[in-house]
Scaffold this motif. Structure first.
Motif, PDB file in Angstrom:
ATOM      1  N   VAL A  17       4.510 -18.929  12.318  1.00 47.34           N
ATOM      2  CA  VAL A  17       3.163 -18.981  11.743  1.00 47.34           C
ATOM      3  C   VAL A  17       3.215 -18.365  10.351  1.00 47.34           C
ATOM      4  O   VAL A  17       3.529 -17.184  10.201  1.00 47.34           O
ATOM      5  CB  VAL A  17       2.147 -18.217  12.620  1.00 47.34           C
ATOM      6  N   TYR A  18       2.914 -19.166   9.340  1.00 47.65           N
ATOM      7  CA  TYR A  18       2.984 -18.707   7.957  1.00 47.65           C
ATOM      8  C   TYR A  18       1.578 -18.647   7.367  1.00 47.65           C
ATOM      9  O   TYR A  18       0.781 -19.567   7.543  1.00 47.65           O
ATOM     10  CB  TYR A  18       3.864 -19.637   7.125  1.00 47.65           C
ATOM     11  N   VAL A  19       1.271 -17.563   6.662  1.00 48.12           N
ATOM     12  CA  VAL A  19      -0.034 -17.380   6.046  1.00 48.12           C
ATOM     13  C   VAL A  19       0.135 -17.400   4.529  1.00 48.12           C
ATOM     14  O   VAL A  19       0.867 -16.586   3.969  1.00 48.12           O
ATOM     15  CB  VAL A  19      -0.683 -16.049   6.495  1.00 48.12           C
ATOM     16  N   PHE A  20      -0.528 -18.363   3.906  1.00 46.97           N
ATOM     17  CA  PHE A  20      -0.515 -18.478   2.456  1.00 46.97           C
ATOM     18  C   PHE A  20      -1.812 -17.872   1.915  1.00 46.97           C
ATOM     19  O   PHE A  20      -2.900 -18.293   2.301  1.00 46.97           O
ATOM     20  CB  PHE A  20      -0.429 -19.951   2.027  1.00 46.97           C
ATOM     21  N   ASP A  21      -1.691 -16.901   1.032  1.00 46.66           N
ATOM     22  CA  ASP A  21      -2.855 -16.231   0.446  1.00 46.66           C
ATOM     23  C   ASP A  21      -3.047 -16.759  -0.972  1.00 46.66           C
ATOM     24  O   ASP A  21      -2.155 -16.653  -1.809  1.00 46.66           O
ATOM     25  CB  ASP A  21      -2.609 -14.717   0.431  1.00 46.66           C
ATOM     26  N   LEU A  22      -4.245 -17.332  -1.244  1.00 43.36           N
ATOM     27  CA  LEU A  22      -4.513 -17.877  -2.575  1.00 43.36           C
ATOM     28  C   LEU A  22      -5.008 -16.817  -3.557  1.00 43.36           C
ATOM     29  O   LEU A  22      -5.150 -17.089  -4.742  1.00 43.36           O
ATOM     30  CB  LEU A  22      -5.548 -19.000  -2.486  1.00 43.36           C
ATOM     31  N   GLY A  23      -5.337 -15.632  -3.035  1.00 43.70           N
ATOM     32  CA  GLY A  23      -5.791 -14.577  -3.930  1.00 43.70           C
ATOM     33  C   GLY A  23      -7.260 -14.664  -4.282  1.00 43.70           C
ATOM     34  O   GLY A  23      -7.775 -13.812  -5.015  1.00 43.70           O
ATOM     35  N   GLN A  24      -7.951 -15.693  -3.825  1.00 43.28           N
ATOM     36  CA  GLN A  24      -9.383 -15.827  -4.080  1.00 43.28           C
ATOM     37  C   GLN A  24      -9.986 -16.783  -3.059  1.00 43.28           C
ATOM     38  O   GLN A  24      -9.270 -17.517  -2.379  1.00 43.28           O
ATOM     39  CB  GLN A  24      -9.648 -16.341  -5.499  1.00 43.28           C
ATOM     40  N   ASN A  25     -11.306 -16.770  -2.957  1.00 43.90           N
ATOM     41  CA  ASN A  25     -12.017 -17.651  -2.040  1.00 43.90           C
ATOM     42  C   ASN A  25     -12.348 -18.956  -2.777  1.00 43.90           C
ATOM     43  O   ASN A  25     -12.821 -18.915  -3.910  1.00 43.90           O
ATOM     44  CB  ASN A  25     -13.300 -16.974  -1.564  1.00 43.90           C
ATOM     45  N   ILE A  26     -12.087 -20.096  -2.148  1.00 46.17           N
ATOM     46  CA  ILE A  26     -12.335 -21.383  -2.792  1.00 46.17           C
ATOM     47  C   ILE A  26     -12.961 -22.365  -1.799  1.00 46.17           C
ATOM     48  O   ILE A  26     -13.016 -22.115  -0.600  1.00 46.17           O
ATOM     49  CB  ILE A  26     -11.040 -22.014  -3.348  1.00 46.17           C
ATOM     50  N   VAL A  27     -13.431 -23.476  -2.320  1.00 47.73           N
ATOM     51  CA  VAL A  27     -13.775 -24.645  -1.522  1.00 47.73           C
ATOM     52  C   VAL A  27     -12.870 -25.761  -2.005  1.00 47.73           C
ATOM     53  O   VAL A  27     -12.843 -26.088  -3.200  1.00 47.73           O
ATOM     54  CB  VAL A  27     -15.257 -25.039  -1.692  1.00 47.73           C
ATOM     55  N   GLY A  28     -12.091 -26.327  -1.095  1.00 47.06           N
ATOM     56  CA  GLY A  28     -11.145 -27.362  -1.497  1.00 47.06           C
ATOM     57  C   GLY A  28     -10.310 -27.809  -0.320  1.00 47.06           C
ATOM     58  O   GLY A  28     -10.770 -27.807   0.821  1.00 47.06           O
ATOM     59  N   TRP A  29      -9.074 -28.152  -0.588  1.00 46.06           N
ATOM     60  CA  TRP A  29      -8.178 -28.596   0.459  1.00 46.06           C
ATOM     61  C   TRP A  29      -6.760 -28.160   0.112  1.00 46.06           C
ATOM     62  O   TRP A  29      -6.477 -27.727  -1.000  1.00 46.06           O
ATOM     63  CB  TRP A  29      -8.257 -30.112   0.650  1.00 46.06           C
ATOM     64  N   THR A  30      -5.879 -28.303   1.071  1.00 45.95           N
ATOM     65  CA  THR A  30      -4.503 -27.835   0.917  1.00 45.95           C
ATOM     66  C   THR A  30      -3.570 -28.993   0.591  1.00 45.95           C
ATOM     67  O   THR A  30      -3.678 -30.069   1.170  1.00 45.95           O
ATOM     68  CB  THR A  30      -4.019 -27.172   2.221  1.00 45.95           C
ATOM     69  N   LYS A  31      -2.653 -28.752  -0.326  1.00 39.45           N
ATOM     70  CA  LYS A  31      -1.577 -29.689  -0.628  1.00 39.45           C
ATOM     71  C   LYS A  31      -0.280 -29.012  -0.228  1.00 39.45           C
ATOM     72  O   LYS A  31       0.074 -27.962  -0.748  1.00 39.45           O
ATOM     73  CB  LYS A  31      -1.573 -30.028  -2.126  1.00 39.45           C
ATOM     74  N   LEU A  32       0.410 -29.603   0.741  1.00 33.83           N
ATOM     75  CA  LEU A  32       1.596 -28.977   1.306  1.00 33.83           C
ATOM     76  C   LEU A  32       2.803 -29.896   1.155  1.00 33.83           C
ATOM     77  O   LEU A  32       2.745 -31.070   1.532  1.00 33.83           O
ATOM     78  CB  LEU A  32       1.377 -28.660   2.782  1.00 33.83           C
ATOM     79  N   THR A  33       3.886 -29.369   0.614  1.00 26.28           N
ATOM     80  CA  THR A  33       5.138 -30.114   0.507  1.00 26.28           C
ATOM     81  C   THR A  33       6.146 -29.531   1.479  1.00 26.28           C
ATOM     82  O   THR A  33       6.358 -28.306   1.505  1.00 26.28           O
ATOM     83  CB  THR A  33       5.702 -30.056  -0.929  1.00 26.28           C
ATOM     84  N   VAL A  34       6.726 -30.380   2.309  1.00 27.47           N
ATOM     85  CA  VAL A  34       7.728 -29.948   3.283  1.00 27.47           C
ATOM     86  C   VAL A  34       9.046 -30.645   2.994  1.00 27.47           C
ATOM     87  O   VAL A  34       9.071 -31.746   2.442  1.00 27.47           O
ATOM     88  CB  VAL A  34       7.267 -30.237   4.734  1.00 27.47           C
ATOM     89  N   ARG A  35      10.140 -30.009   3.384  1.00 25.90           N
ATOM     90  CA  ARG A  35      11.472 -30.559   3.128  1.00 25.90           C
ATOM     91  C   ARG A  35      12.280 -30.591   4.421  1.00 25.90           C
ATOM     92  O   ARG A  35      12.272 -29.629   5.182  1.00 25.90           O
ATOM     93  CB  ARG A  35      12.202 -29.741   2.065  1.00 25.90           C
TER      94      ARG A  35
END
Length: 202
Positions: A129-147
């Motif tokens: 389980v990985y938690v990505f912190d954006l450093g701020q609150n936003i409204v949007g969506w996630t773009k994730l690149t996997v390899r």
């Protein structure tokens, strides 16, 4: 030229607010197309959507405005919106009854991408389980690149505005909204998932 569209549930057939109810305005997402063409010699042609159009399900398995999106990259249909595509296995479009509402152009500004924010911190509170912190609150969506992912490996993205004491996402405040996106990769060297038809506050 080719013209095509991808339909999402939206307010029309998706979940309405946090009431847990669907299909308040209609059941099946539909579209109405009217393309006006004026050639250089002054001739005019109108192309409209009708039963001669064809349709099929693609890689988007779920597309809810609030609940989230599910995308199975193994079902991607290459070239579906290009000239010369073989649509012989696609079904004819069905003519839908017009909704009992006035149809008009949206009067306001359309939502658009205006900023991309990278994660400022990454933690692994529990194994896998990985938690990505954006450093701020936003409204949007996630773009994730996997390899080098395994084909069909299920990747789940949860969104939250706070963390629990153990560092995992705090989702109780989301009430009935799942705010969850799911991605099944093809298993290629590198793939990018960016959901459509949804947004989250996180």
């Amino acid at each position: 030229n080719a013209i095509g569209a991808i339909l999402g549930d939206g307010w029309y057939a998706g979940y309405f607010s946090y009431q847990g109810k669907r299909n308040l305005y209609g059941v099946d997402p539909s579209m109405l197309v009217q393309l006006e063409i004026e050639t250089s010699d002054g001739k005019k042609q109108t192309i409209v959507s009708d039963e001669s159009w064809k349709c099929a399900y693609g890689p988007i398995r779920e597309a809810d405005l609030l609940m989230g999106s599910a995308f199975d990259a193994r079902r991607t249909i290459d070239g579906w919106n290009t000239i010369g595509f073989d649509d012989s296995k696609w079904s004819p479009a069905e003519i839908a009854a017009a909704p009992k509402a006035l149809i008009e152009s949206y009067p306001g500004d359309l939502p658009r991408r205006h900023e991309e924010i990278r994660a400022t911190n990454l933690t692994e509170p529990t194994k896998g389980v990985y938690v990505f912190d954006l450093g701020q609150n936003i409204v949007g969506w996630t773009k994730l690149t996997v390899r080098n992912s395994k084909p069909g490996a299920k990747i789940t993205l949860r969104h939250s505005e706070m963390l629990n004491p153990d560092g995992t996402p705090y989702t109780i405040a989301l009430r009935g909204a799942r705010a969850m996106d799911t991605f099944w990769p093809k298993g290629e060297k590198q793939e990018t998932f960016e959901p459509q038809f949804t947004f989250h506050g996180f």
